[in-house]
Design an enzyme around this catalytic site. Sequence first.
Site, short mmCIF file in Angstrom:
data_model
loop_
_atom_site.label_atom_id
_atom_site.label_comp_id
_atom_site.label_asym_id
_atom_site.label_seq_id
_atom_site.Cartn_x
_atom_site.Cartn_y
_atom_site.Cartn_z
N THR A 156 16.49 91.05 36.02
CA THR A 156 15.71 90.41 34.95
C THR A 156 16.01 91.15 33.65
O THR A 156 16.99 90.86 33.00
CB THR A 156 14.20 90.38 35.28
OG1 THR A 156 13.77 91.70 35.65
CG2 THR A 156 13.92 89.42 36.43
N THR A 193 7.36 95.94 39.49
CA THR A 193 8.15 94.69 39.50
C THR A 193 9.58 95.03 39.88
O THR A 193 10.52 94.78 39.16
CB THR A 193 8.08 93.95 38.16
OG1 THR A 193 8.75 92.70 38.33
CG2 THR A 193 8.69 94.70 37.03
N GLU A 279 13.06 99.96 30.51
CA GLU A 279 13.17 99.17 29.28
C GLU A 279 13.10 100.08 28.05
O GLU A 279 12.07 100.68 27.76
CB GLU A 279 12.07 98.12 29.25
CG GLU A 279 12.28 97.06 30.32
CD GLU A 279 11.12 96.10 30.47
OE1 GLU A 279 11.32 95.03 31.08
OE2 GLU A 279 10.01 96.40 29.99
N ASN A 402 9.21 93.76 25.49
CA ASN A 402 7.99 93.23 26.05
C ASN A 402 7.20 92.36 25.05
O ASN A 402 6.16 91.81 25.38
CB ASN A 402 7.12 94.36 26.58
CG ASN A 402 7.67 94.91 27.88
OD1 ASN A 402 7.49 94.31 28.92
ND2 ASN A 402 8.39 96.02 27.79
N THR A 407 11.76 85.49 30.51
CA THR A 407 12.31 85.11 31.81
C THR A 407 12.88 86.30 32.56
O THR A 407 13.28 86.13 33.68
CB THR A 407 13.42 84.05 31.67
OG1 THR A 407 14.48 84.56 30.87
CG2 THR A 407 12.87 82.78 31.08
#
Length: 407
Positions: A156, A193, A279, A402, A407
């Site tokens: 992702t 996640t 991230e 964020n 998606t």
Amino acid sequence: MIREADTDGFISGGVTAPKGFRAAGIHAGIKAENPDLALIVSDVRSTVAGTFTQNRVKAAPVQLCEARIGTRRGRAIVVNSGNANACTGPEGWRHAEMMVQHAADVLQMDPMDVYVCSTGTIGVPLPIDSVLLGIEAANAVLSETGGDEVARAIMTTDKAPKTNAITVTIDDVIVTLGIAAKGAGMIEPNMATMLAFVTTDAAVDAESLQTALSEVVDRTFNRISVDGEQSTNDTVLIMANGQAWNQPLEPGHPDWGLFCNALEELCLSMALAIVSDGEGATKTVKVVVKGARTEVDAQTVARTIGNSLLVKTSWFGCDPNWGRVIAAAGYSGVEVEEGVIDIYYDDVCAVAGGMLDPATSLDQLEAVLKNDRFALVVDLNLGDESSFIYACDCGHEYVRINSEYTT
């Protein structure tokens, strides 16, 4: 402690490196572009074990997998990225069941041998027609060299695919373990996640496989944190198909420890890849807390420090602001004594007895923080127990991702 000498080393191939596995990753149209659906298939029925998110809000695929993991059997995993199929109500459960049934029909196997996972945006209906067509497309290109495609299809916000494989000699035969994983945000134990799929051609007793996986996950994936957020979809599954033809492994087997060490080394490689790919992350930090009264105390303090935004932003700015570290230890809920705490950045002492070490210069500390990887060691000097987590810094890019990512 992992003993690297127990393994024969890392190799390429990911989840298709072990004998008897085929896989594929394709673009099904869940995302606007890039691969977004994967299949992992064993040629024979395998022993299966799994661990799942501890979030009380669980995606439909997690609930489905949890409902069947007790069978300890399986042959296939179907995974989509770009949509979490979480908080989607009865329709989400129906879609997860449809993915399982369609994969079973296409692969000509019992639906109870199929597991399903999803990752992506929460609360958006799954485009099930695209997914079902994607399962057919993935089946058409299943390959003994498809491990890398799986790693790409489950991404992702990951900047790069995460895959690895390792070999170890057991019963005088070569046993191989492979893995594909994803994760970059919403990463905080217990898991997040993140998804990880392990394959091995080892023969392993079913209950022993579950015990080994649970213990390894606790020491690897459950010791990482990017942002302190726990997701609805995190899953780790392992399939052991026995095609190496070793004697079934279980505690008491002379090579049981070798297998467990190889599994831990493999999972640790992916856990560290997730933290490094956090991230917006620019640094990976091992937060070690020692001198605690209990291991629980040490783990609590380590997690509090590693999840502190003030601490993480100071790492991003290469600022050795140890005041934020000692403050986090103080509000962790663990009883600490300020006047005996020592803090080190790698082997450079920043704090001795709760105060700045006058023998250390700011330049020495900044030099450590400019490294991509370093250790932050906090000695509470209250006992003999210790623990650790792996964390990363937090900067501007995390906010951008964020704020925009859908998606």
